[in-house]
Design an enzyme around this catalytic site. Structure first.
Site, PDB file in Angstrom:
ATOM      1  N   HIS A   1      55.775  29.584 -28.329  1.00  0.00           N
ATOM      2  CA  HIS A   1      56.560  29.551 -29.577  1.00  0.00           C
ATOM      3  C   HIS A   1      55.602  29.745 -30.745  1.00  0.00           C
ATOM      4  O   HIS A   1      54.747  28.890 -30.985  1.00  0.00           O
ATOM      5  CB  HIS A   1      57.305  28.228 -29.712  1.00  0.00           C
ATOM      6  CG  HIS A   1      58.302  28.007 -28.622  1.00  0.00           C
ATOM      7  ND1 HIS A   1      59.606  28.423 -28.724  1.00  0.00           N
ATOM      8  CD2 HIS A   1      58.169  27.468 -27.380  1.00  0.00           C
ATOM      9  CE1 HIS A   1      60.245  28.132 -27.592  1.00  0.00           C
ATOM     10  NE2 HIS A   1      59.392  27.556 -26.760  1.00  0.00           N
TER      11      HIS A   1
ATOM     12  N   HIS B   1      54.470  32.017 -22.077  1.00  0.00           N
ATOM     13  CA  HIS B   1      55.600  31.318 -22.741  1.00  0.00           C
ATOM     14  C   HIS B   1      55.062  30.608 -23.982  1.00  0.00           C
ATOM     15  O   HIS B   1      54.424  29.565 -23.882  1.00  0.00           O
ATOM     16  CB  HIS B   1      56.237  30.294 -21.793  1.00  0.00           C
ATOM     17  CG  HIS B   1      57.453  29.632 -22.365  1.00  0.00           C
ATOM     18  ND1 HIS B   1      58.646  29.565 -21.694  1.00  0.00           N
ATOM     19  CD2 HIS B   1      57.666  29.001 -23.544  1.00  0.00           C
ATOM     20  CE1 HIS B   1      59.540  28.933 -22.432  1.00  0.00           C
ATOM     21  NE2 HIS B   1      58.967  28.574 -23.571  1.00  0.00           N
TER      22      HIS B   1
ATOM     23  N   ASP C   1      54.272  26.881 -23.323  1.00  0.00           N
ATOM     24  CA  ASP C   1      55.404  26.337 -24.079  1.00  0.00           C
ATOM     25  C   ASP C   1      54.910  25.554 -25.291  1.00  0.00           C
ATOM     26  O   ASP C   1      55.555  24.597 -25.716  1.00  0.00           O
ATOM     27  CB  ASP C   1      56.310  25.465 -23.202  1.00  0.00           C
ATOM     28  CG  ASP C   1      57.690  25.272 -23.820  1.00  0.00           C
ATOM     29  OD1 ASP C   1      58.048  26.038 -24.738  1.00  0.00           O
ATOM     30  OD2 ASP C   1      58.405  24.363 -23.387  1.00  0.00           O
TER      31      ASP C   1
ATOM     32  N   LYS D   1      65.585  36.003 -23.052  1.00  0.00           N
ATOM     33  CA  LYS D   1      65.583  34.558 -22.809  1.00  0.00           C
ATOM     34  C   LYS D   1      67.000  34.006 -22.756  1.00  0.00           C
ATOM     35  O   LYS D   1      67.804  34.228 -23.660  1.00  0.00           O
ATOM     36  CB  LYS D   1      64.797  33.866 -23.939  1.00  0.00           C
ATOM     37  CG  LYS D   1      64.644  32.364 -23.794  1.00  0.00           C
ATOM     38  CD  LYS D   1      63.652  31.987 -22.715  1.00  0.00           C
ATOM     39  CE  LYS D   1      63.679  30.491 -22.416  1.00  0.00           C
ATOM     40  NZ  LYS D   1      62.854  29.699 -23.321  1.00  0.00           N
TER      41      LYS D   1
ATOM     42  N   HIS E   1      58.926  26.978 -17.645  1.00  0.00           N
ATOM     43  CA  HIS E   1      58.448  25.591 -17.735  1.00  0.00           C
ATOM     44  C   HIS E   1      59.116  24.662 -16.716  1.00  0.00           C
ATOM     45  O   HIS E   1      59.801  23.726 -17.084  1.00  0.00           O
ATOM     46  CB  HIS E   1      58.578  25.030 -19.154  1.00  0.00           C
ATOM     47  CG  HIS E   1      59.884  25.333 -19.860  1.00  0.00           C
ATOM     48  ND1 HIS E   1      61.113  25.070 -19.320  1.00  0.00           N
ATOM     49  CD2 HIS E   1      60.117  25.883 -21.075  1.00  0.00           C
ATOM     50  CE1 HIS E   1      62.045  25.436 -20.175  1.00  0.00           C
ATOM     51  NE2 HIS E   1      61.468  25.933 -21.250  1.00  0.00           N
TER      52      HIS E   1
ATOM     53  N   HIS F   1      65.668  29.146 -19.527  1.00  0.00           N
ATOM     54  CA  HIS F   1      65.532  27.703 -19.784  1.00  0.00           C
ATOM     55  C   HIS F   1      66.492  27.041 -18.809  1.00  0.00           C
ATOM     56  O   HIS F   1      67.704  27.028 -19.028  1.00  0.00           O
ATOM     57  CB  HIS F   1      65.866  27.345 -21.238  1.00  0.00           C
ATOM     58  CG  HIS F   1      65.669  25.886 -21.529  1.00  0.00           C
ATOM     59  ND1 HIS F   1      64.648  25.417 -22.324  1.00  0.00           N
ATOM     60  CD2 HIS F   1      66.323  24.785 -21.064  1.00  0.00           C
ATOM     61  CE1 HIS F   1      64.694  24.086 -22.353  1.00  0.00           C
ATOM     62  NE2 HIS F   1      65.706  23.683 -21.598  1.00  0.00           N
TER      63      HIS F   1
HETATM   64  O1  DOR Z   1      60.176  21.162 -26.000  1.00  0.00           O
HETATM   65  C1  DOR Z   1      60.641  22.248 -26.289  1.00  0.00           C
HETATM   66  N1  DOR Z   1      60.425  22.815 -27.492  1.00  0.00           N
HETATM   67  N2  DOR Z   1      61.396  22.870 -25.385  1.00  0.00           N
HETATM   68  C2  DOR Z   1      62.046  23.989 -25.684  1.00  0.00           C
HETATM   69  O2  DOR Z   1      62.722  24.489 -24.834  1.00  0.00           O
HETATM   70  C3  DOR Z   1      61.986  24.567 -27.053  1.00  0.00           C
HETATM   71  C4  DOR Z   1      60.782  24.164 -27.741  1.00  0.00           C
HETATM   72  C5  DOR Z   1      60.823  24.452 -29.222  1.00  0.00           C
HETATM   73  O3  DOR Z   1      61.161  25.578 -29.600  1.00  0.00           O
HETATM   74  O4  DOR Z   1      60.504  23.562 -30.030  1.00  0.00           O
HETATM   75 ZN    ZN Z   2      59.796  27.110 -24.784  1.00  0.00          ZN
END
Ligand code: DOR
Ligand code: ZN
Length: 346
Positions: free
Chosen positions: A17, A15, A249, A101, A176, A138
């Site tokens: 970003h 997971h 995450d 997702k 998460h 999520h």
């Molecule tokens: O804390 C987070 N940041 N939770 C999420 O679900 C998205 C993520 C983000 O993309 O910044």
């Molecule tokens: Zn995330």
């Protein structure tokens, strides 16, 4: 006797970003140095909603990798009210897309295009059930009447259980997880349900957001919970149960947008992810369980081969930098300025 070296089969991040453009250029090397593969979240602006966009994003990721890196991005689609069964069937057959997702609309960063009512997504979910393409969830309700700290717990009863009733063959990753209830739900659920756990939810409880004043770099969604929940997550991660695996995450945001009147949600953990996990597992006396969590359970769920090669962590104290370069600004890694006892060998 304390051990001084941990060797693991090369791990993956289930997971992550990565963002896009300049921001991606600033962070991608960190994940590529730590992990062989990552499930890449699709919450760009605009979101990655179809195979063509996923392929294009994958190409941009590969182009941004440091020379010589063999890091493999595993792409995901962003489920919307309009995702069709046909789009899912194509994505599942592509070998490029490994999950879809579900962001309940309004739940988190760039989730406005998310699903407003899960029933709108039923044709797509039916196709996912048929093809085996996992749904990555999520798991928070968005109802403003529900206390922020209860939104994951309520999601289990309101969405997860009914969803699994309607789609018993749907493969689901509860992303998460942050609560004892989610850990218990995943442990006790039928076949095909798994969960990722972040390093920050294993290391910190909600006090971390408020010690000595508001500390925005500890703010993420789902938000950190009470100590009893942290303990339940540690128990799940270190239990050896193959349903639980590593997902950082890691969610980079520019420093000024974190240290803001309305600060963005997300902890940036990519540069020291394995070190943070090793810290949590060592505190739990469970370093011997780290390899299954980091390197074996994820590939088994995603029906992918385990990586070849190994990585080594050494007991070698080092201080997490106060900030790192980020376009037009800086980025503050989680626990900046603190000392870690484990260091990944490069
Ligand atoms: O804390 C987070 N940041 N939770 C999420 O679900 C998205 C993520 C983000 O993309 O910044
Ligand atoms: Zn995330």
């Amino acid at each position: 006797m304390a051990i001084d070296e941990i060797k693991l089969i090369r791990p993956d991040d289930w997971h992550l970003h990565l963002r896009d453009g300049e921001a991606m250029n600033a962070v991608i090397g960190a994940s590529a140095a730590q992990f062989a593969r990552a499930i890449v979240m699709p919450n760009l602006k605009p979101p990655v909603t179809n195979l063509e966009q996923a392929r294009a994003y994958r190409d941009r990721i590969l182009a941004a990798l440091p020379a010589g890196s063999d890091f493999k991005p595993l792409m995901t689609l962003y489920l919307t009210d309009n995702t069709s069964a046909q789009q899912i069937t194509e994505a599942a057959a592509s070998g490029v897309v490994h999950g879809v997702k579900l962001y309940p609309a309004g739940a988190t960063t760039n989730s406005d295009a998310g699903v407003t009512d899960i029933r709108h997504a039923y044709p797509a979910l039916e196709a996912m059930q048929r093809t085996g393409l996992p749904l990555l969830v999520h798991g928070e309700v968005t109802d403003s009447q529900i206390d922020l700290f209860d939104r994951e717990h309520v999601f289990i009863d309101k969405v997860m259980i009914p969803l699994r009733k309607d789609f018993p063959g749907l493969r689901v990753v509860f992303e998460h997880i942050t609560t004892a209830q989610a850990a218990a739900y995943v442990s006790g659920a039928e076949e095909g349900v798994a969960a990722t756990i972040t390093a920050h939810h294993l290391l910190y409880n909600r006090n971390a957001i408020f010690i000595g004043g508001v500390r925005p770099h500890w703010y993420c969604l789902p938000v950190l919970k009470r100590e009893i929940h942290r303990q339940a997550l540690v128990q799940a991660a270190t239990s050896g149960n193959p349903r639980f695996f590593l997902g950082t995450d890691s969610a980079p945001h520019a420093q000024r947008l974190k240290e803001h009147a309305i600060g963005c949600a997300g902890c940036y953990t990519a540069p020291h992810a394995l070190e943070l996990y090793a810290t949590a597992f060592e505190i739990a006396g469970a370093l011997d369980k780290l390899e299954a969590f980091a390197s074996l359970n994820g590939p088994a769920f995603y029906r992918l081969p385990v990586n070849t090669g190994t990585v080594t962590l050494r007991r070698e104290p080092w201080t997490i930098p106060d900030s790192l370069p980020f376009p037009g600004d800086a980025i503050v890694p989680l626990a900046a300025g603190e000392t870690l006892q484990w260091r990944l060998q490069g």
